[in-house]
Design an enzyme around this catalytic site. Structure first.
Site, short mmCIF file in Angstrom:
data_model
loop_
_atom_site.label_atom_id
_atom_site.label_comp_id
_atom_site.label_asym_id
_atom_site.label_seq_id
_atom_site.Cartn_x
_atom_site.Cartn_y
_atom_site.Cartn_z
CB CYS A 91 15.53 5.82 -36.35
SG CYS A 91 15.96 4.78 -34.94
CG HIS A 143 17.83 1.75 -38.54
ND1 HIS A 143 19.13 1.63 -38.09
CD2 HIS A 143 17.15 2.35 -37.53
CE1 HIS A 143 19.22 2.16 -36.88
NE2 HIS A 143 18.04 2.60 -36.52
P1 NAP Z 1 25.07 10.50 -28.66
O1 NAP Z 1 25.91 10.42 -29.88
O2 NAP Z 1 25.44 9.67 -27.48
O3 NAP Z 1 25.01 12.05 -28.19
C1 NAP Z 1 24.36 12.45 -27.04
C2 NAP Z 1 24.31 13.96 -26.97
O4 NAP Z 1 23.55 14.36 -25.84
C3 NAP Z 1 25.66 14.61 -26.85
O5 NAP Z 1 25.66 15.85 -27.52
C4 NAP Z 1 25.76 14.83 -25.34
O6 NAP Z 1 26.65 15.86 -24.98
C5 NAP Z 1 24.35 15.23 -25.05
N1 NAP Z 1 24.02 15.09 -23.64
C6 NAP Z 1 24.15 13.99 -22.87
N2 NAP Z 1 23.76 14.25 -21.61
C7 NAP Z 1 23.37 15.54 -21.59
C8 NAP Z 1 22.88 16.40 -20.56
N3 NAP Z 1 22.70 16.00 -19.33
N4 NAP Z 1 22.59 17.70 -20.91
C9 NAP Z 1 22.77 18.12 -22.16
N5 NAP Z 1 23.24 17.36 -23.16
C10 NAP Z 1 23.54 16.08 -22.88
O7 NAP Z 1 23.56 10.15 -28.97
P2 NAP Z 1 22.71 10.37 -30.30
O8 NAP Z 1 22.73 9.14 -31.11
O9 NAP Z 1 23.05 11.66 -30.94
O10 NAP Z 1 21.24 10.42 -29.70
C11 NAP Z 1 20.86 11.40 -28.77
C12 NAP Z 1 19.39 11.20 -28.44
O11 NAP Z 1 18.59 11.45 -29.60
C13 NAP Z 1 19.03 9.78 -28.03
O12 NAP Z 1 19.22 9.59 -26.66
C14 NAP Z 1 17.61 9.66 -28.43
O13 NAP Z 1 16.74 10.11 -27.42
C15 NAP Z 1 17.53 10.56 -29.64
N6 NAP Z 1 17.58 9.78 -30.88
C16 NAP Z 1 16.50 9.77 -31.61
C17 NAP Z 1 16.49 9.07 -32.78
C18 NAP Z 1 15.25 9.02 -33.55
O14 NAP Z 1 14.99 8.02 -34.13
N7 NAP Z 1 14.46 10.05 -33.64
C19 NAP Z 1 17.60 8.38 -33.21
C20 NAP Z 1 18.72 8.40 -32.45
C21 NAP Z 1 18.69 9.12 -31.28
P3 NAP Z 1 28.16 15.59 -24.43
O15 NAP Z 1 29.06 15.70 -25.62
O16 NAP Z 1 28.37 16.72 -23.47
O17 NAP Z 1 28.17 14.26 -23.78
C1 3JM Z 2 16.96 6.26 -29.80
O1 3JM Z 2 16.79 8.72 -23.02
C2 3JM Z 2 17.44 7.79 -23.48
O2 3JM Z 2 17.95 6.93 -22.79
C3 3JM Z 2 17.57 7.73 -24.99
C4 3JM Z 2 17.13 6.42 -25.54
C5 3JM Z 2 17.06 6.44 -27.05
C6 3JM Z 2 15.88 6.74 -27.71
C7 3JM Z 2 14.69 7.25 -26.97
O3 3JM Z 2 13.99 6.46 -26.32
O4 3JM Z 2 14.47 8.46 -27.02
C8 3JM Z 2 18.17 6.08 -27.78
C9 3JM Z 2 18.13 6.00 -29.15
C10 3JM Z 2 15.82 6.63 -29.09
C11 3JM Z 2 14.56 6.87 -29.83
O5 3JM Z 2 14.62 7.48 -30.88
O6 3JM Z 2 13.51 6.41 -29.39
#
Ligand code: NAP
Ligand code: 3JM
Length: 346
Positions: free
Chosen positions: A132, A252
């Protein structure tokens, strides 16, 4: 958008902070969806989510989930992507991955459409969405890079709690209430790492996002450094970053010092920013106008302001870059990539 072909789309992490925004954008942008499969862990399987006039039941994500899927958007953490993206590719899906799992893989394009959409076709089944904080910074720096060249970037971030997931928002609000009620805050989640030490986020600033690497920088900081070079296609770029979590819900903010390779005219630099795709210049000190995280919430653009010539280096600029971390920082960048794929396959 209009397209003849309709796509079978899967959203992995559909119940998360990012997944929720992806689903909303697919509906709002009229993405040409045929079937929409919403996937999560077993915890949320069975719950229902509204998509346009349909109710869709969440299913547990498994290797078999991707049969017949054309486009799979992953935001369920790196481990889930590492495990399931190969199966999705095997079933013929193009994956857009929001995690850090594939970003630095030389075979995987790392795409911010305003910067390097030309890389989108080079994929072997997965296109990575950058971090992000990186996305909003490179989107804003691209017009300056193209016109003047950039030698060095020094960035400090002020990152919203929503970047750490839905639970982190609740954690910040709960702690704020505890403190306002005259009690001690009970930190339970941040910084996200395997160590048991947790810090108060309410009324505080935590200079740690993600775990520490061995060089003293955190993974979040190393993501900004490495991803910026890859997206700009310039390994000579000198980048340093300090990433800080602050008690803001959405958006952010970044203080960015950027050294240019050529002399520049400040008004021209501002005009370039104002004209750049996806960028909105909000820069009027006389009226105390500059980008604010609260104004960025819910918006697709990246906002730039406080643009000024550095006093210690006349070839450098200082600026303030703000964007909704869940939208351009995650869901919108991913859906934008999906829209380009849809146009390509029309
Ligand atoms: P979040 O609100 O904690 O949501 C996590 C999601 O992942 C929920 O839908 C959860 O489902 C699902 N999940 C967790 N464990 C799983 C598994 N074993 N199998 C399938 N689904 C599973 O997190 P978020 O903020 O949406 O972020 C999710 C991910 O996106 C982060 O970990 C990161 O890698 C990525 N991300 C990327 C950016 C970016 O900048 N591009 C920003 C933020 C996040 P349940 O409801 O079943 O728990
Ligand atoms: C944003 O796999 C994880 O533990 C998720 C960690 C995470 C990430 C990531 O490294 O993919 C949380 C929030 C990010 C990201 O966008 O890099």
């Amino acid at each position: 958008m209009s397209s003849q072909k309709r796509f079978n789309v899967a959203v992995v992490g559909a119940t998360g902070a990012v997944g929720e925004q992806i689903i909303r954008l697919l509906a709002e942008r009229e993405f040409p969806v045929n079937e929409l499969k919403l996937l999560s862990s077993a915890r949320s399987a069975g719950t229902k989510i509204k998509f346009k006039d349909r109710e869709i039941t969440i299913e547990e994500a498994t290797p078999e989930s991707f049969k017949g899927i054309d486009i799979a958007l992953f935001s369920a953490g790196g481990d889930v992507s590492r495990k399931l993206v190969p199966y999705a590719i095997e079933h013929g899906a193009v994956c857009i991955d929001n995690t850090s799992a594939f970003r630095m893989d030389p075979e995987t394009p790392l795409v911010v459409p305003e910067v390097n959409i030309d890389k989108i076709s080079d994929h072997k089944g997965v296109i990575a969405n950058p971090n992000c904080s990186t996305i909003q910074m490179v989107a804003a720096l691209k017009p300056l890079y193209d016109r003047y060249g950039i030698s060095r970037i020094i960035v400090s971030t002020y990152q919203a709690v929503s970047g750490a997931g839905a639970k982190a928002i609740q954690e910040m609000l709960r702690q704020s209430k505890e403190v306002l009620d005259g009690r001690e805050a009970n930190p339970d989640l941040l910084p996200v790492s395997s160590l048991p030490v947790k810090h108060q986020i309410a009324f505080n600033a935590i200079p740690q996002i993600d775990k520490f690497t061995e060089n003293g920088f955190t993974y979040e900081e190393m993501k900004m450094i490495n991803e910026t070079k890859k997206i700009m296609g310039d390994e000579t770029l000198e980048v340093t970053a300090t990433c800080v979590r602050i008690p803001v819900v959405y958006g952010h903010s970044e203080s960015v010092y950027v050294e240019l390779k050529k002399d520049f005219d400040l008004e021209e630099a501002k005009a370039l920013l104002a004209d750049a795709p996806g960028i909105e210049l909000v820069d009027n000190p006389d009226e105390q106008r500059y980008p604010l995280a609260t104004d960025s919430a819910g918006k697709l653009e990246t906002f730039v302001g406080r643009v000024r010539r550095d006093l210690s280096n006349p070839r450098a600029l200082n600026m303030w870059i703000v964007s909704d971390n869940l939208l351009k920082g995650a869901a919108w960048n991913a859906v934008q990539i999906a829209e380009y794929i849809a146009i390509e396959q029309k």
